[in-house]
Scaffold this motif. Sequence first.
Motif, PDB file in Angstrom:
ATOM      1  N   LYS A  56     -44.335   5.600 -43.861  1.00  0.00           N
ATOM      2  CA  LYS A  56     -43.105   6.124 -43.312  1.00  0.00           C
ATOM      3  C   LYS A  56     -43.481   6.042 -41.719  1.00  0.00           C
ATOM      4  CE  LYS A  56     -40.777   8.896 -46.844  1.00  0.00           C
ATOM      5  NZ  LYS A  56     -40.720  10.355 -47.196  1.00  0.00           N
ATOM      6  N   LYS A  57     -44.609   6.859 -41.406  1.00  0.00           N
ATOM      7  CA  LYS A  57     -45.199   6.956 -40.387  1.00  0.00           C
ATOM      8  C   LYS A  57     -45.263   5.677 -39.582  1.00  0.00           C
ATOM      9  CE  LYS A  57     -49.594   7.719 -39.288  1.00  0.00           C
ATOM     10  NZ  LYS A  57     -50.870   8.455 -39.428  1.00  0.00           N
ATOM     11  N   ASP A  58     -45.458   4.596 -40.014  1.00  0.00           N
ATOM     12  CA  ASP A  58     -45.909   3.138 -39.300  1.00  0.00           C
ATOM     13  C   ASP A  58     -44.222   2.747 -39.284  1.00  0.00           C
ATOM     14  OD1 ASP A  58     -48.354   2.955 -39.164  1.00  0.00           O
ATOM     15  OD2 ASP A  58     -48.665   2.052 -41.105  1.00  0.00           O
ATOM     16  N   ILE A  59     -43.416   2.913 -39.988  1.00  0.00           N
ATOM     17  CA  ILE A  59     -42.057   2.350 -39.933  1.00  0.00           C
ATOM     18  C   ILE A  59     -41.402   3.161 -38.706  1.00  0.00           C
ATOM     19  CG2 ILE A  59     -39.618   2.183 -41.071  1.00  0.00           C
ATOM     20  CD1 ILE A  59     -41.222   1.854 -43.724  1.00  0.00           C
ATOM     21  N   ILE A  60     -41.452   4.520 -38.590  1.00  0.00           N
ATOM     22  CA  ILE A  60     -41.033   5.380 -37.679  1.00  0.00           C
ATOM     23  C   ILE A  60     -41.378   4.938 -36.404  1.00  0.00           C
ATOM     24  CG2 ILE A  60     -40.706   7.730 -36.717  1.00  0.00           C
ATOM     25  CD1 ILE A  60     -40.644   8.623 -39.791  1.00  0.00           C
TER      26      ILE A  60
END
Length: 61
Positions: A6-10
Amino acid sequence: MSVDSKKDIIKGKTNQNVGKTTDDDKKELKGKVQEKVGQVKDKADEMVDKVAKKINKKSDE
């Protein structure tokens, strides 16, 4: 979906938007790559979960 994915996508989407806004092609490309990395991590997590469920199901039989 894991926190890391999630962190990478955001972060990737944020970098893409910053790159578009500032007309920075490198930043935009970095964001696209970062987003894809997050998506790949997510798919890998899903596969690990599926395999673990199948293994657990077989061991319960």
